[in-house]
Design an enzyme around this catalytic site. Structure first.
Site, short mmCIF file in Angstrom:
data_model
loop_
_atom_site.label_atom_id
_atom_site.label_comp_id
_atom_site.label_asym_id
_atom_site.label_seq_id
_atom_site.Cartn_x
_atom_site.Cartn_y
_atom_site.Cartn_z
N ARG A 114 -3.12 4.64 -3.07
CA ARG A 114 -3.47 5.17 -2.17
C ARG A 114 -3.30 6.47 -2.47
O ARG A 114 -3.69 7.63 -2.29
CB ARG A 114 -3.41 5.39 -0.43
CG ARG A 114 -4.06 3.72 -0.04
CD ARG A 114 -5.59 3.67 0.29
NE ARG A 114 -5.94 4.82 1.31
CZ ARG A 114 -6.14 4.68 2.08
NH1 ARG A 114 -6.34 3.73 2.94
NH2 ARG A 114 -6.87 5.56 2.95
N ARG A 167 -10.78 6.16 -1.00
CA ARG A 167 -11.06 5.90 -0.04
C ARG A 167 -11.62 7.44 0.92
O ARG A 167 -10.91 8.42 0.87
CB ARG A 167 -9.76 5.10 0.65
CG ARG A 167 -10.41 5.27 2.39
CD ARG A 167 -11.37 4.03 2.16
NE ARG A 167 -10.97 2.33 1.41
CZ ARG A 167 -11.11 1.45 0.07
NH1 ARG A 167 -12.55 1.94 -0.15
NH2 ARG A 167 -9.59 0.83 0.27
N GLN A 198 -0.77 -3.07 10.16
CA GLN A 198 -0.30 -3.49 8.89
C GLN A 198 1.28 -4.00 8.87
O GLN A 198 2.35 -2.95 10.04
CB GLN A 198 0.68 -2.80 7.92
CG GLN A 198 -1.36 -2.12 7.29
CD GLN A 198 -1.34 -1.55 6.27
OE1 GLN A 198 -0.58 -0.42 6.33
NE2 GLN A 198 -2.19 -1.45 5.18
N GLU A 228 -1.00 -1.03 -4.16
CA GLU A 228 -2.31 -0.37 -4.21
C GLU A 228 -1.60 0.93 -3.58
O GLU A 228 -0.52 1.90 -3.39
CB GLU A 228 -3.28 0.25 -2.26
CG GLU A 228 -3.83 0.45 -2.54
CD GLU A 228 -4.65 0.55 -0.77
OE1 GLU A 228 -6.04 0.37 -0.78
OE2 GLU A 228 -3.58 0.09 0.01
N SER A 263 0.64 -1.14 0.27
CA SER A 263 0.28 0.20 0.03
C SER A 263 1.04 1.09 0.10
O SER A 263 2.29 1.49 0.67
CB SER A 263 -0.94 -0.14 1.53
OG SER A 263 -1.80 0.89 1.27
N HIS A 311 -15.78 -0.40 5.30
CA HIS A 311 -14.85 -0.79 6.22
C HIS A 311 -15.90 -0.38 7.61
O HIS A 311 -16.56 0.65 7.52
CB HIS A 311 -14.32 0.69 6.57
CG HIS A 311 -13.47 0.06 4.83
ND1 HIS A 311 -13.97 0.69 3.66
CD2 HIS A 311 -12.37 -0.13 5.10
CE1 HIS A 311 -12.38 0.47 2.64
NE2 HIS A 311 -11.76 -0.43 3.47
N LYS A 321 -13.40 -6.58 0.15
CA LYS A 321 -13.10 -7.26 1.20
C LYS A 321 -13.64 -5.57 2.24
O LYS A 321 -14.79 -5.15 2.03
CB LYS A 321 -12.75 -5.69 0.44
CG LYS A 321 -10.65 -5.53 0.89
CD LYS A 321 -9.75 -4.32 1.28
CE LYS A 321 -10.24 -3.20 1.36
NZ LYS A 321 -9.05 -1.76 1.52
N THR A 354 -0.91 2.20 6.49
CA THR A 354 -1.57 3.47 5.85
C THR A 354 -3.08 2.47 6.94
O THR A 354 -4.11 3.06 6.19
CB THR A 354 -2.43 2.61 4.06
OG1 THR A 354 -2.10 1.28 3.68
CG2 THR A 354 -0.46 3.55 3.77
N ARG A 392 -3.52 -10.59 11.11
CA ARG A 392 -3.88 -10.35 9.61
C ARG A 392 -2.91 -11.90 8.56
O ARG A 392 -3.90 -11.91 8.17
CB ARG A 392 -2.98 -9.29 8.92
CG ARG A 392 -4.02 -7.80 9.41
CD ARG A 392 -2.94 -6.91 8.84
NE ARG A 392 -4.10 -5.49 9.03
CZ ARG A 392 -5.01 -4.35 8.13
NH1 ARG A 392 -4.19 -5.01 7.41
NH2 ARG A 392 -5.47 -3.53 8.66
#
Length: 216
Positions: A31, A56, A190, A29, A7, A107, A133, A186, A167
């Protein structure tokens, strides 16, 4: 198979120069909500087979508010170029955004919803999307919810604000994507994407050489 996603926050077009260094990930990704303006599509089109474009919404974890009409037009143009993007389910419904072979996401940043609530929000996208997702804050009940969602065939689930190893665990259980940062988180929880890739590659090698270790 779980795809590893690096990301990358894009604050200016100069940040796009980092993409080639991240192509050991399955996807990068972009962003774009880290900027207040969107890059020209032709600038990113050369990476179309390796990128996920994300703009987003602020209420789902985005950084800057992008005019929804501009965002909608941009996503529609990306679709014409066959560029993969991640769009929120409610945004796709409201602005009639194409979702065939795209990622449709939702989300929950401050609560854990019921399974039926999530399913109803995503029901219309199950057949045509590339993936669904679902990201959920790590509060009471999140593990049960995400585990239940993994019964769906094309889905990526991710807990927010928990130990990054969780994760990895959900990837082992069947989540199709795992997002890692490329030097700047992000989302909370993570790993660096290279670490996530190394762990998954190692676990894959173990399962191939000794299947009983992971299957019992």
């Amino acid at each position: 198979m779980t795809f590893v996603v690096a990301s990358l926050p894009i604050r200016s077009e100069k940040d796009l120069d980092k993409i080639p260094r991240l192509l050991d990930a399955d996807f990068v990704e972009l962003r774009l909500d880290y900027s207040t303006s969107l890059p020209e599509i032709q600038v990113i089109e050369k990476y179309k087979d390796r990128i996920i474009v994300t703009i987003r919404d602020v209420d789902e974890g985005g950084i800057n508010k992008i005019d929804p009409e501009i965002k909608a037009e941009y996503l529609i143009e990306l679709n014409k170029k066959n560029i993969l993007y991640d769009v929120e389910a409610k945004f796709a419904k409201k602005y009639n955004i194409p979702t065939s072979n795209k990622i449709v996401s939702i989300h929950y940043l401050d609560r854990v919803p019921s399974y039926s609530e999530v399913f109803e929000s995503l029901r219309d996208f199950i057949k045509e999307s590339f993936l669904l997702k679902v990201a959920v804050i790590g509060k009471d009940g999140y593990k049960e919810l995400l585990s239940k969602l993994l019964e769906l065939e094309k889905i990526a689930v991710m807990p927010i604000g928990v130990n990054p190893l969780e994760r990895i665990a959900f990837s082992i259980l069947g989540s199709k994507l795992i997002y890692g940062h490329a030097g700047e988180e992000t989302a909370k929880g993570q790993f660096h994407y290279k670490v996530a890739k190394q762990i998954l590659d190692y676990l894959t090698s173990i399962s191939i050489s000794s299947p009983s270790i992971l299957t019992g």
